[in-house]
Each structure stands twice: as C-alpha cells, then as structure tokens.
Design a protein around this motif. Structure first.
Motif, PDB file in Angstrom:
ATOM      1  N   ALA A  25       0.789  -1.289  -0.176  1.00 14.06           N
ATOM      2  CA  ALA A  25      -0.193  -0.071  -0.100  1.00 14.06           C
ATOM      3  C   ALA A  25       0.701   1.252   0.023  1.00 14.06           C
ATOM      4  N   PHE A  26       1.791   1.290   0.711  1.00 15.41           N
ATOM      5  CA  PHE A  26       2.839   2.386   0.713  1.00 15.41           C
ATOM      6  C   PHE A  26       3.505   2.791  -0.543  1.00 15.41           C
ATOM      7  N   ARG A  34       9.728   7.131  -7.087  1.00 10.94           N
ATOM      8  CA  ARG A  34       9.925   7.112  -5.679  1.00 10.94           C
ATOM      9  C   ARG A  34       9.711   5.789  -5.236  1.00 10.94           C
ATOM     10  N   ALA A  35       8.664   4.933  -5.508  1.00 10.83           N
ATOM     11  CA  ALA A  35       8.487   3.638  -5.254  1.00 10.83           C
ATOM     12  C   ALA A  35       9.589   2.765  -5.538  1.00 10.83           C
ATOM     13  N   GLU A  37      12.764   3.693  -5.811  1.00 12.05           N
ATOM     14  CA  GLU A  37      13.802   4.081  -4.861  1.00 12.05           C
ATOM     15  C   GLU A  37      13.779   3.259  -3.753  1.00 12.05           C
ATOM     16  N   TRP A  38      12.515   3.405  -3.083  1.00 11.75           N
ATOM     17  CA  TRP A  38      12.192   2.634  -1.870  1.00 11.75           C
ATOM     18  C   TRP A  38      12.213   1.260  -2.031  1.00 11.75           C
ATOM     19  N   SER A  39      12.072   0.499  -2.982  1.00 15.27           N
ATOM     20  CA  SER A  39      12.021  -0.799  -3.280  1.00 15.27           C
ATOM     21  C   SER A  39      13.511  -1.375  -3.292  1.00 15.27           C
ATOM     22  N   GLY A  40      14.391  -0.287  -3.611  1.00 14.06           N
ATOM     23  CA  GLY A  40      15.871  -0.617  -3.474  1.00 14.06           C
ATOM     24  C   GLY A  40      16.332  -0.879  -2.441  1.00 14.06           C
ATOM     25  N   VAL A  41      15.725   0.276  -1.454  1.00 12.53           N
ATOM     26  CA  VAL A  41      16.344   0.430  -0.097  1.00 12.53           C
ATOM     27  C   VAL A  41      15.597  -0.842   0.735  1.00 12.53           C
ATOM     28  N   PHE A  42      14.514  -1.279   0.481  1.00 14.60           N
ATOM     29  CA  PHE A  42      13.936  -2.520   1.285  1.00 14.60           C
ATOM     30  C   PHE A  42      14.655  -3.723   0.741  1.00 14.60           C
ATOM     31  N   GLY A  43      14.930  -3.873  -0.400  1.00 16.20           N
ATOM     32  CA  GLY A  43      15.696  -4.932  -0.897  1.00 16.20           C
ATOM     33  C   GLY A  43      16.939  -5.096  -0.441  1.00 16.20           C
ATOM     34  N   LEU A  44      17.490  -3.869  -0.169  1.00 14.76           N
ATOM     35  CA  LEU A  44      18.885  -3.990   0.638  1.00 14.76           C
ATOM     36  C   LEU A  44      18.976  -4.649   1.913  1.00 14.76           C
ATOM     37  N   PHE A  45      18.188  -4.106   2.609  1.00 11.60           N
ATOM     38  CA  PHE A  45      17.888  -4.526   4.008  1.00 11.60           C
ATOM     39  C   PHE A  45      17.375  -5.999   4.284  1.00 11.60           C
ATOM     40  N   LEU A  46      16.526  -6.321   3.172  1.00  7.22           N
ATOM     41  CA  LEU A  46      16.297  -7.951   3.196  1.00  7.22           C
ATOM     42  C   LEU A  46      17.295  -8.592   2.762  1.00  7.22           C
ATOM     43  N   THR A  47      18.255  -8.475   1.982  1.00  5.24           N
ATOM     44  CA  THR A  47      19.356  -9.252   1.518  1.00  5.24           C
ATOM     45  C   THR A  47      20.435  -9.203   2.649  1.00  5.24           C
ATOM     46  N   LEU A  48      20.367  -8.224   3.336  1.00  4.01           N
ATOM     47  CA  LEU A  48      21.387  -8.118   4.474  1.00  4.01           C
ATOM     48  C   LEU A  48      20.786  -8.961   5.644  1.00  4.01           C
ATOM     49  N   ALA A  49      19.414  -9.115   5.809  1.00  2.00           N
ATOM     50  CA  ALA A  49      18.947 -10.166   6.940  1.00  2.00           C
ATOM     51  C   ALA A  49      18.902 -11.481   6.482  1.00  2.00           C
TER      52      ALA A  49
END
Length: 150
Positions: A25-26, A34-35, A37-49
């Motif tokens: 939804a966000f 913008r979506a 850019e946000w997807s790239g940021v979320f993907g980075l953190f999910l990859t690190l996790a």
C-alpha cells in the motif's frame, strides 16, 4: 507439534502478511520513481537479513552436528557424555548405586517425565525422558585436564 508452536507460527504468518500488505500500500501511494527508490532500499535490508540468517543457520547446523543423546531409557548405572576433547579427560569410578547392583526398578512417572518441553538441549548433549541409577555427567568442548573422581 505443541499448541504454542502452532500459535506462534500462525502469528508469524499473519505478521508477515500484514507487513507485506502495508508495504504494498505504501509503494502504491508513491509515484513510480519514488517507489523504485524505496524498493531498492527495502531490498538491500532484506538481503542483509537473509545473509545474516543464512550464516546463523550454517554455523548452528555445524554446532548441532554430532550431538549425543540418551532418550527414553532406563540406565542401571550412570550416563557420561564427553564431546570435542583435544586434551586429557579422566573420569573415575563412581560409587555403586544403592539398591540392586544389576538393573534399577522401573522409574516412577515423575522421574520419567518430559523435561524442557520434551526437546533436547540446544548444545547437542541431552538426556531426556530417562532414568539413571547413577550420576549423569555431560562434558563438552574440553581443551584439556578434566578430572572427575567420585
């Protein structure tokens, strides 16, 4: 599987679903750039996790490999478990158990009960749902010089 485990699994599934719907939804409310850019940021953190969880699973599996367990047993003497020794270990004779020297009588229901949820300890050495007439000794990761004389 215990009822508490099922409840936790369902809670995790519902939580992941709610978080996924919220992120969808966000991102839908953002414009396309913008979506992205946000997807790239979320993907980075999910990859690190994911890398962290993979490393934890790899090292946890190595630590648990080669475990020692005594389950659902009646032991006439004692139980001694020794693991990962690269030095000296000397375990002396224990005093004879009181009562019959051959085999112990059947344990009372409370002595044969399940401890710690019926699951073995996470360190790879466990004695569960068992009864022993003698001492239970668990030694792990000795670098040298263990003496047990009783």
């Amino acid at each position: 599987m215990a009822a508490g485990d099922r409840t936790r699994r369902w809670a995790a599934v519902v939580l992941v679903g709610v978080v996924g719907a919220g992120l969808g939804a966000f991102l839908a409310a953002q414009d396309l750039d913008r979506a992205n850019e946000w997807s790239g940021v979320f993907g980075l953190f999910l990859t690190l996790a994911g890398v962290g969880l993979s490393a934890y699973g790899l090292f946890g599996a190595r630590r648990a490999a080669g475990g020692q367990s005594v389950d659902d047993s009646v032991v006439g003497g004692g139980v001694t478990q020794v693991r990962g020794v690269r030095g000296d270990v000397r375990i002396g004779r224990s005093a004879p158990a009181t009562g019959s020297p051959s085999a112990p009588s059947a344990p009372p229901p409370s002595a044969a009960g399940v401890g710690a949820g019926g699951r073995p300890a996470g360190d790879g050495q466990s004695v569960t749902r068992s009864w022993a007439a003698g001492p239970v000794r668990q030694v792990d990761g000795v670098g040298g010089d263990v003496d047990i004389d009783r």
